[in-house]
Structures are given as C-alpha cells and as structure tokens.
Design a protein around this motif. Structure first.
Motif, PDB file in Angstrom:
ATOM      1  N   GLY A 122       0.811  -1.204   0.000  1.00 50.97           N
ATOM      2  CA  GLY A 122       0.000   0.000   0.000  1.00 50.97           C
ATOM      3  C   GLY A 122       0.844   1.252   0.000  1.00 50.97           C
ATOM      4  N   SER A 123       0.169   2.358   0.024  1.00 51.07           N
ATOM      5  CA  SER A 123       0.855   3.651  -0.014  1.00 51.07           C
ATOM      6  C   SER A 123       1.298   4.062   1.387  1.00 51.07           C
ATOM      7  CB  SER A 123      -0.085   4.717  -0.579  1.00 51.07           C
ATOM      8  OG  SER A 123      -1.128   4.980   0.352  1.00 51.07           O
ATOM      9  N   SER A 124       2.043   5.135   1.440  1.00 55.77           N
ATOM     10  CA  SER A 124       2.507   5.620   2.741  1.00 55.77           C
ATOM     11  C   SER A 124       1.361   6.109   3.607  1.00 55.77           C
ATOM     12  CB  SER A 124       3.546   6.721   2.553  1.00 55.77           C
ATOM     13  OG  SER A 124       2.961   7.811   1.862  1.00 55.77           O
ATOM     14  N   THR A 125       0.210   6.411   3.004  1.00 59.28           N
ATOM     15  CA  THR A 125      -0.931   6.859   3.792  1.00 59.28           C
ATOM     16  C   THR A 125      -1.964   5.767   4.044  1.00 59.28           C
ATOM     17  OG1 THR A 125      -2.036   7.655   1.808  1.00 59.28           O
ATOM     18  CG2 THR A 125      -0.700   9.260   3.051  1.00 59.28           C
ATOM     19  N   ARG A 126      -1.835   4.630   3.383  1.00 56.10           N
ATOM     20  CA  ARG A 126      -2.754   3.507   3.603  1.00 56.10           C
ATOM     21  C   ARG A 126      -1.987   2.189   3.523  1.00 56.10           C
ATOM     22  NH1 ARG A 126      -7.759   4.606   4.317  1.00 56.10           N
ATOM     23  NH2 ARG A 126      -8.764   2.724   3.641  1.00 56.10           N
ATOM     24  N   ALA A 127      -1.026   2.025   4.387  1.00 58.82           N
ATOM     25  CA  ALA A 127      -0.211   0.812   4.395  1.00 58.82           C
ATOM     26  C   ALA A 127      -0.964  -0.338   5.044  1.00 58.82           C
ATOM     27  CB  ALA A 127       1.091   1.073   5.130  1.00 58.82           C
ATOM     28  N   SER A 128      -0.614  -1.550   4.651  1.00 64.36           N
ATOM     29  CA  SER A 128      -1.196  -2.743   5.263  1.00 64.36           C
ATOM     30  C   SER A 128      -0.084  -3.746   5.525  1.00 64.36           C
ATOM     31  CB  SER A 128      -2.263  -3.356   4.352  1.00 64.36           C
ATOM     32  OG  SER A 128      -1.681  -3.790   3.142  1.00 64.36           O
ATOM     33  N   LEU A 129      -0.279  -4.594   6.519  1.00 66.55           N
ATOM     34  CA  LEU A 129       0.699  -5.601   6.905  1.00 66.55           C
ATOM     35  C   LEU A 129       0.019  -6.965   6.852  1.00 66.55           C
ATOM     36  CD1 LEU A 129       3.374  -5.400   9.512  1.00 66.55           C
ATOM     37  CD2 LEU A 129       1.668  -7.146   9.910  1.00 66.55           C
ATOM     38  N   THR A 130       0.650  -7.928   6.169  1.00 63.13           N
ATOM     39  CA  THR A 130       0.102  -9.273   6.022  1.00 63.13           C
ATOM     40  C   THR A 130       1.195 -10.286   6.314  1.00 63.13           C
ATOM     41  OG1 THR A 130      -1.282  -8.443   4.223  1.00 63.13           O
ATOM     42  CG2 THR A 130      -1.088 -10.827   4.427  1.00 63.13           C
ATOM     43  N   VAL A 131       0.888 -11.318   7.097  1.00 64.19           N
ATOM     44  CA  VAL A 131       1.850 -12.384   7.380  1.00 64.19           C
ATOM     45  C   VAL A 131       2.139 -13.144   6.083  1.00 64.19           C
ATOM     46  CG1 VAL A 131       2.233 -14.541   8.653  1.00 64.19           C
ATOM     47  CG2 VAL A 131       1.113 -12.617   9.784  1.00 64.19           C
ATOM     48  N   ALA A 132       3.422 -13.486   5.864  1.00 63.12           N
ATOM     49  CA  ALA A 132       3.834 -14.204   4.653  1.00 63.12           C
ATOM     50  C   ALA A 132       4.884 -15.254   5.015  1.00 63.12           C
ATOM     51  CB  ALA A 132       4.406 -13.233   3.626  1.00 63.12           C
ATOM     52  N   ASP A 133       4.932 -16.329   4.250  1.00 67.83           N
ATOM     53  CA  ASP A 133       5.980 -17.334   4.420  1.00 67.83           C
ATOM     54  C   ASP A 133       7.322 -16.666   4.146  1.00 67.83           C
ATOM     55  OD1 ASP A 133       7.957 -19.325   3.342  1.00 67.83           O
ATOM     56  OD2 ASP A 133       6.356 -20.708   3.926  1.00 67.83           O
ATOM     57  N   CYS A 134       8.295 -16.858   5.031  1.00 62.95           N
ATOM     58  CA  CYS A 134       9.590 -16.173   4.906  1.00 62.95           C
ATOM     59  C   CYS A 134      10.329 -16.486   3.609  1.00 62.95           C
ATOM     60  CB  CYS A 134      10.478 -16.496   6.108  1.00 62.95           C
ATOM     61  SG  CYS A 134       9.903 -15.709   7.633  1.00 62.95           S
ATOM     62  N   ALA A 135      10.074 -17.643   2.992  1.00 66.71           N
ATOM     63  CA  ALA A 135      10.739 -18.003   1.738  1.00 66.71           C
ATOM     64  C   ALA A 135      10.014 -17.434   0.520  1.00 66.71           C
ATOM     65  CB  ALA A 135      10.836 -19.520   1.612  1.00 66.71           C
ATOM     66  N   SER A 136       8.859 -16.858   0.737  1.00 65.00           N
ATOM     67  CA  SER A 136       8.049 -16.326  -0.353  1.00 65.00           C
ATOM     68  C   SER A 136       8.581 -14.974  -0.827  1.00 65.00           C
ATOM     69  CB  SER A 136       6.608 -16.144   0.147  1.00 65.00           C
ATOM     70  OG  SER A 136       5.887 -15.254  -0.661  1.00 65.00           O
ATOM     71  N   PRO A 137       8.426 -14.665  -2.113  1.00 64.41           N
ATOM     72  CA  PRO A 137       8.796 -13.337  -2.586  1.00 64.41           C
ATOM     73  C   PRO A 137       7.907 -12.244  -1.996  1.00 64.41           C
ATOM     74  CG  PRO A 137       7.855 -14.631  -4.383  1.00 64.41           C
ATOM     75  CD  PRO A 137       7.984 -15.540  -3.203  1.00 64.41           C
TER      76      PRO A 137
END
Length: 197
Positions: free
Chosen positions: A80-95
């Motif tokens: 997302g943008s600097s004004t609407r960022a989001s955080l999602t868990v991801a597999d560490c080996a994933s791009p």
C-alpha cells in the motif's frame, strides 16, 4: 535526505497509515534509499540470511497484542501507499515476505534503534508495533522503491535492486563490505549488499 529507516516509519491507525520521520522534520519521500558506502574491501560470505546473529533484540516482545498479525521471527509483507499501508503475514521463503518481525512492542519508540522500519497498529481493541528488518534472501533482490518488494535480480522493471552478498557479525560499520550495505550498530551486524543493474 532521509534515511531508509526515517522514510519508512509507518503508523497504522484504524484503516490508514502515515509516514512519520523519526529524526528529521523534512517531508516524507518516496525516493529509494541509498545504502552507505564501505571503507574497505574484505567480505566474509555467509549462505543464510534467515538466522542472523543478534538480529532479535531482548526482550523480543513487550505485548501479546498483535501476536497473530506480527509474530516475532515471522515474516510479513507491507503493501500500500505511505498513507494507507497494510501488513500481512507471509511465508519467509516467499517473494511476498519483504520484512521479518524482529520485535513486537507497544509504540514505535520502543523498537530497537536500528530496526529497518516499525509498523504501528491501533484500534479500539489493541495497540502494538511490529519492529521490522528487511527480509534478505540470497535467491532474490530487494527493490527499494516507494513500496519495498522482492524481485528477481535480473528484473529489468525493478530499478533500485540490491542483492545481499554477506553478513558481517560483530560490527557496527561497513568496513567488511566491498560495495554497499546496511549496518545495524545497536545489534552489531551489517548486511553487505551489491547494487544490481
């Protein structure tokens, strides 16, 4: 010019996020950060960037809030943008895994001083901050654009690619990096990188 860490202090409040520089009053920038230049040419290569000595500060967490959204040791994608960022868990080996959660605290000022980026979340039920480091991976480059992504090192569309080449433990400088790098002086290690065309 703001450093990478200063430009990427994201604060998520409800559904929105704003960039907040921590040591400068300058406006936020979307320009790619510039790694620091080295002062010597010695490199001690390491194969794995997944288990960096000293990467996880103690205490690793100061709150149980956010444990499912930002597990310490786990990886996440910040989009997302600097004004609407989001955080999602991801597999560490994933791009998709652009950052590793190194610490979870209540407020950004509680993160270890040399974390690459904090991500602050607050709603009516909880408040927490994920302290993040770039999730370096020898099979990908990190593209440091307005949104950090992992890309193939030969991707012609990515214009700010850095390839991790080694980890220098027990240092606060770039002295062991032949090209560029990211020192973590509070935790005493440096990631040596090489800019890719």
């Amino acid at each position: 010019m703001l450093t990478f860490r200063e430009r990427n202090w994201a604060i998520l409040v409800g559904m929105g996020a704003i960039m907040v520089p921590i040591t400068s009053s300058a406006a936020c920038s979307t320009a790619a950060p510039e790694p620091q230049s080295p002062s010597s040419e010695t490199v001690t290569p390491q194969v794995s960037f997944a288990d960096l000595p000293g990467q996880f500060p103690q205490p690793a967490t100061l709150t149980d809030s956010g444990s499912a959204d930002a597990p310490v040791g786990g990886c996440v994608n910040v989009a997302g943008s600097s004004t609407r960022a989001s955080l999602t868990v991801a597999d560490c080996a994933s791009p998709m895994a652009t950052y590793r959660v190194i610490q979870r605290v209540l407020t950004p000022d509680q993160c270890v001083a040399d974390a690459d980026r904090p991500f602050y979340y607050r709603d009516s039920q909880a408040q927490w901050t994920a302290c993040l480091d770039l999730n370096w991976d020898s099979t990908y480059c990190i593209n440091l654009d307005s949104v950090v992504t992992k890309v193939a090192c030969d991707d012609p569309a990515a214009t700010h690619k850095l390839k991790p080449i080694s980890v220098q433990p027990d240092t606060t400088t770039l002295d062991g990096c032949p090209h560029t790098g990211y020192p973590h002086p509070a935790r005493h290690f440096t990631i040596c990188t090489e800019t890719q065309p």
